[in-house]
Design a protein around this motif. Structure first.
Motif: not given
Lengths: 224, 117
Positions: A139-141, A122-130, A61-69
């Motif tokens: 993905x939510x922040x 603050x990343x509140x949601x990230x990833x897949x859930x079953x 989550x963190x690397x994704x949001x950091x690079x995507x911001x």
């Protein structure tokens, strides 16, 4: 059938009614107006993206949001302090957790990085859930922008992106199989990464209601 | 005749509304290339050699097309050179970042100062 009724009605009232409906609907759905006074007074040229606090169970989550911001803020017209370097600087100074980094005083951040403002994510949601039938990627922040010269918060926002895997066939067993298969695919695929990029884009782009103002490098600076 | 005029106005209104939705937006300020994905790779701890390659390719492309590279691009490349032990290349990159984006000066000086020590 629509064509016939269109032809039958007098035109001017119809057009007026449609325009009127549009105005009424937009009044219903538009969010409360943000107060941009502090933002305009601040006029930041550069932004430091702080290590994000990650409330999701996904390490990516963190690397994704950091690079995507970087992109939405740079395209909005701000200088974005190089993200890999700032991450390294925090790490090399013994700051390992995002919460630690986010507790550093604004004056100290300004001293080291020279940025006018810092973005606290603050990343509140990230990833897949079953979720039994369906497998959702989300993905939510939320974010706050703080002026490092005054310590004042000048903007805040949030974004929430999710996409489910839908099964067209409609039978329960088929749906369970599809959900399980797509759970596997989701966790090894980059759907979460894509959702994260979309969320960062929605959160941090200029030129939208409630979004950050245009920065000095964008030709639209000062027009919003 | 009035009906025709009004219908045309309505259609123009619809088209304008539709087009503004799918205009695609203004041209980007910068050439992005591999930058975002390479930052992601770096932050994910992936191997550095391919990252230098990818960013160097972007550098060539941007220079040949006379496009501007984004904030932090040169600094990212500088960081990779620094880790690879190529100090001269790293210093050159940090200096370029500082030239292109004066807002980076304080931080670039901090990094270059660490080199001087």
């Amino acid at each position: 059938m629509l064509k016939r009724s269109f032809a039958a009605l007098p035109k001017a009232p119809l057009l007026a009614a449609l325009l009127g409906a549009g105005i009424l609907l937009s009044a219903c759905v538009s969010p409360p107006q943000k107060d941009y006074t502090a933002f305009r007074e601040s006029r930041p040229y550069s932004i430091l993206i702080m290590p994000p606090v990650n409330l999701s169970p996904d390490m990516k989550a963190a690397p994704t949001f950091l690079s995507a911001s970087i992109r939405p803020l740079a395209e909005a017209g701000y200088y974005v302090i190089p993200v890999s370097l700032s991450s390294e600087t925090f790490r090399q100074n013994g700051i390992s957790a995002a919460e630690e980094a986010q507790a550093i005083r604004p004056e100290r951040l300004r001293e080291i990085f020279g940025a006018d403002a810092a973005l606290y994510l603050t990343i509140t949601r990230f990833g897949a859930s079953y979720a039994l039938i369906d497998s959702v990627v989300a993905a939510a922040a939320s974010a706050r922008l703080v002026d490092l010269r005054s310590g004042r918060e000048i903007w805040s926002g949030s974004a929430n992106v999710s996409e489910g895997s839908t099964n067209a066939s409609g039978d329960l067993f088929g749906m369970l199989l599809t959900a399980a298969a797509s759970q596997i695919l989701n966790t090894i695929s980059d759907r979460a990464y894509t959702a994260g990029r979309r969320a960062a884009g929605e959160l941090l782009s200029a030129g939208k209601t409630g979004g950050v103002l245009y920065g000095p490098y964008n030709p639209n600076y000062g027009t919003d | 005749m009035e009906a025709r005029v009004l219908r045309r106005v309505f259609l123009v209104f619809l088209c304008a509304a539709a087009l503004s939705g799918c205009s695609g937006g203004p041209a980007p300020l910068y050439y992005w290339g591999n930058y975002e994905s390479q930052v992601y790779s770096y932050l994910s701890g992936e191997r550095r050699e391919k990252q230098i390659e990818a960013l160097s390719a972007d550098l060539e492309k941007a220079e040949s097309d006379a496009k501007a590279l984004p904030p932090g691009f040169y600094a990212q490349l500088g960081l990779l050179y620094m880790e690879a032990g190529d100090d001269a290349a790293a210093i050159a990159c940090f200096r370029t970042e500082k030239e292109r984006f004066p807002e980076s000066a304080a931080y670039m000086d901090f990094l270059l100062g660490n080199y001087g020590k």
